[in-house]
Design a protein around this motif. Sequence first.
Motif, PDB file in Angstrom:
ATOM      1  N   ARG A  31     -35.227  75.143 -44.042  1.00  0.00           N
ATOM      2  CA  ARG A  31     -36.544  75.346 -44.655  1.00  0.00           C
ATOM      3  C   ARG A  31     -37.402  76.062 -43.608  1.00  0.00           C
ATOM      4  O   ARG A  31     -37.773  75.512 -42.577  1.00  0.00           O
ATOM      5  CB  ARG A  31     -37.152  73.988 -45.021  1.00  0.00           C
ATOM      6  N   LEU A  32     -37.690  77.342 -43.853  1.00  0.00           N
ATOM      7  CA  LEU A  32     -38.422  78.164 -42.900  1.00  0.00           C
ATOM      8  C   LEU A  32     -39.802  78.504 -43.436  1.00  0.00           C
ATOM      9  O   LEU A  32     -40.028  78.511 -44.649  1.00  0.00           O
ATOM     10  CB  LEU A  32     -37.659  79.464 -42.627  1.00  0.00           C
ATOM     11  N   THR A  33     -40.716  78.799 -42.513  1.00  0.00           N
ATOM     12  CA  THR A  33     -42.048  79.253 -42.909  1.00  0.00           C
ATOM     13  C   THR A  33     -42.160  80.757 -42.653  1.00  0.00           C
ATOM     14  O   THR A  33     -41.395  81.334 -41.870  1.00  0.00           O
ATOM     15  CB  THR A  33     -43.156  78.532 -42.123  1.00  0.00           C
TER      16      THR A  33
ATOM     17  N   ASP B 181     -47.699  74.857 -45.524  1.00  0.00           N
ATOM     18  CA  ASP B 181     -48.196  73.691 -46.256  1.00  0.00           C
ATOM     19  C   ASP B 181     -47.513  73.499 -47.606  1.00  0.00           C
ATOM     20  O   ASP B 181     -47.910  72.638 -48.389  1.00  0.00           O
ATOM     21  CB  ASP B 181     -49.705  73.786 -46.451  1.00  0.00           C
ATOM     22  N   ALA B 182     -46.475  74.292 -47.904  1.00  0.00           N
ATOM     23  CA  ALA B 182     -45.779  74.182 -49.191  1.00  0.00           C
ATOM     24  C   ALA B 182     -45.004  72.868 -49.271  1.00  0.00           C
ATOM     25  O   ALA B 182     -44.457  72.387 -48.275  1.00  0.00           O
ATOM     26  CB  ALA B 182     -44.828  75.361 -49.382  1.00  0.00           C
TER      27      ALA B 182
ATOM     28  N   ARG C 127     -55.080  70.189 -52.926  1.00  0.00           N
ATOM     29  CA  ARG C 127     -54.156  69.504 -53.830  1.00  0.00           C
ATOM     30  C   ARG C 127     -53.465  70.511 -54.739  1.00  0.00           C
ATOM     31  O   ARG C 127     -53.894  71.661 -54.864  1.00  0.00           O
ATOM     32  CB  ARG C 127     -54.898  68.473 -54.678  1.00  0.00           C
ATOM     33  N   VAL C 128     -52.406  70.045 -55.366  1.00  0.00           N
ATOM     34  CA  VAL C 128     -51.711  70.824 -56.385  1.00  0.00           C
ATOM     35  C   VAL C 128     -51.677  69.996 -57.662  1.00  0.00           C
ATOM     36  O   VAL C 128     -51.381  68.796 -57.622  1.00  0.00           O
ATOM     37  CB  VAL C 128     -50.259  71.159 -55.955  1.00  0.00           C
ATOM     38  N   VAL C 129     -51.984  70.614 -58.789  1.00  0.00           N
ATOM     39  CA  VAL C 129     -51.779  69.976 -60.082  1.00  0.00           C
ATOM     40  C   VAL C 129     -50.482  70.562 -60.632  1.00  0.00           C
ATOM     41  O   VAL C 129     -50.462  71.681 -61.142  1.00  0.00           O
ATOM     42  CB  VAL C 129     -52.943  70.234 -61.045  1.00  0.00           C
TER      43      VAL C 129
ATOM     44  N   THR D  53     -34.806  78.884 -47.538  1.00  0.00           N
ATOM     45  CA  THR D  53     -36.101  78.991 -48.221  1.00  0.00           C
ATOM     46  C   THR D  53     -37.135  79.452 -47.203  1.00  0.00           C
ATOM     47  O   THR D  53     -37.105  79.045 -46.043  1.00  0.00           O
ATOM     48  CB  THR D  53     -36.533  77.647 -48.826  1.00  0.00           C
ATOM     49  N   ILE D  54     -38.036  80.314 -47.638  1.00  0.00           N
ATOM     50  CA  ILE D  54     -39.127  80.806 -46.786  1.00  0.00           C
ATOM     51  C   ILE D  54     -40.424  80.643 -47.562  1.00  0.00           C
ATOM     52  O   ILE D  54     -40.623  81.305 -48.589  1.00  0.00           O
ATOM     53  CB  ILE D  54     -38.919  82.275 -46.370  1.00  0.00           C
TER      54      ILE D  54
END
Length: 784
Positions: free
Chosen positions: A399-401, A292-293, A347-349, A287-288
């Motif tokens: 898990r990559l950025t 902040d994901a 934030r995320v809704v 995953t890329i």
Amino acid sequence: MNQRNSRRNKNGNNNNNQEGGKRPPGLPTKEELQKFLQEADGPQHKRDIAHAFGLKGQEKTQLRRLLRELTEEGGAARDRTRTYKAPDALPERALIEIIGIDGDGELRAKPVEWHGKGPVPIIYVLDKKRSESYVSPGDKILASLKRIDKLEYEAKILKAVDAAKEEITRVVGTFKPYKGGGYVYPTDKKNREEYFIPEEHIGKCAEGDLVLIEPLPPSSKLPRAKNPARIVERLGKKDDVKLISLISIHSHGIPTEFPKAAIDEAEGYKEPELAGREDLRNIPLVTIDGADARDFDDAVYAEPDKEHPGHWHLVVAIADVSYYVRPGSPLDNEAFKRGNSTYFADRVVPMLPERLSNDLCSLRPLVNRACLAVHMYIDGDAKLLKYRFTRGLMKSAARLTYEQVQEAQDGAPGELTAPLMDNVIKPLYKAYAVLKRARELRGALELDLPERKAIIKEGKLTDIVPRQRLASHQLIEEFMILANVAAALALEDKKAPCVYRIHDKPAFDRLEATREFLKEFGYSLPKGDELRPSNINHILKASMGREDKDLIHTILLRTQSQAIYSPDNIGHFGLALAKYAHFTSPIRRYADLLVHRSLTRTYKFGEGGLTDDEAQDLNNACEHISFTERRSMIAERDVMDRFTAQYLSINVGKEFKGRISGVTRFGLFVNLEHSGADGIVPIRSLPRDYYVHDEKRHALVGKDSGRTFRLADTVMVRLVEADAMRGSTVFELLEGGSQGMPSGGGGGGRRRHKGGGFDRQQARDKRGGGGYRGKRGGGDKKRR
């Protein structure tokens, strides 16, 4: 078959069919056009009418004239969405009242307002399960309507009016005490009211607190109080950065709390087993995402095709949300209601509860996750030779950025990326190079969409910066685009229902105005049907290095139509693709979830497939999710405006360099260079003159001096006001504009400008020409 279904079958024929078969192409008469609108199953866009009658080229221009004449004569009605309908037809969305239950046990309703000359239409409420839990006779609901006969409609529930009323009547604002009571001042810039709060309804609120209020009923105790209200909820303390996104959440009615039934359902699920799935755990999918994901719903892999030198085998694996979120379940009802996740800086809704969005449907590294994957095989020109969809079980290798991957590709791999260089990262970039070259050859639009990013550290807003755009971002984008194309091709090939992501060509009126404007600068833009994205790219490249580059880029960007969801495909103009769907983000977009369900049903992957009811109701679903997407986009933009105003608030009085990003008859919008902040320069702060708004030239022109302020001009401004709660930023012009010959007039009606407050939303809501006086002095106070 019940009565409603028989009506659907009777009226479900194509509107361009006539008694002897298909109508021959050619401009229709007014009578034929009126009959078409009367028999249509809802309001029709001009392009839909042109398609139904087989019109092309100049005939489309004549159709526009015909529709205008028919509307003026009362034979058709045109609404705010630029669609046409029979004059006695109900709109696409309306308030309806439940009046009883018919012989089939289904709810029947009538419109709350009916201005037609004939009998009141009958409305049949769809979705029996939902309607039983949602409404009962006597209730009023907001519904989307589809015409099935002259005086009969089908309704799809959007929301109960009680809920709609609550959203409309509740107001978010800041509290200020006053003589035992207090006042609340709305954060909505369009709401200029103030609300009086009696002492008994204040609670523990203090000055500056953000509160949610609702009006009080008329009372003899408060005979002179203006807009009496009570505080329903204290949202937060003054100057708390988290309040900014809360304002937009409440103002736009974005749901934040999940029903208990949905949470319980999500908590009941466990990690998937291999049974019935293809084992993909031996493929080093990664995953890329952004640093902040929190949710990772897509993973990628690429390798050379060993059997065909120069060809590539790509794999895109997506979280199998349809396995968990089943049609008609509490989780599904809430996901549909939200339509998509909404992302703010702090934030995320989410569309789905955390158990799914951040756990079971998040492709975390080194754990088993259910997925829906597509194997794609392309040649050296990125032509999609074949594809294969599968329901699998995967295990992300890392898990990559974006930053980590780009640094590794640029020669500085880190501890995590170094072991992945040869078999993961390098092949990904080589495959991306093939995809990128193909994108350039097909002429996809290369418009630069500047985005801002708010930097929040330890609960404090520290900076507003342009969002970074790396090659790693584009890599993932191209992989996702190819997977989306494969999904659309797969469903269309199987003649299965599909939610397409469509992007129409620019509207005729807008395109003609842009074409005429570009002529002034020596650029040529083809007409109507001849326009291709590559034509726009050609102008963008030609403008590089010229002074008018920013102006041309802005004008072309504003010419574009808005992308929406639809079960009917017209292609994606911006991407220059004939078939395109959204498949890659079912965690955060309901559209993708519907595509997953259709693939699951089509390929017989097991449970969680699209139902017959969903397939029949895709029109309403697409309308709803297009609406929720726009709602989130507006809310996210509002939050950025407020963050920017807060960031600038400590700089009131300082000077900034920027460009004119918008021109209205009320003033100029200016975009600052560093932060990307937008604000308005009210016309009262311009040098004294009588200003004419020249819409075609995107300029304000001084009638006496000829001084011109044009879109994309460089200016110097001073910050006068920055209100974070209202998202209002006001500048005073110091320097800018060009001298020229005095204006010859034009631009519409004239009246004197009286001064007063201005803000961004006011100017957004106003259109049209007009001349206005600027204040004496203003922009001539300081020169450089």
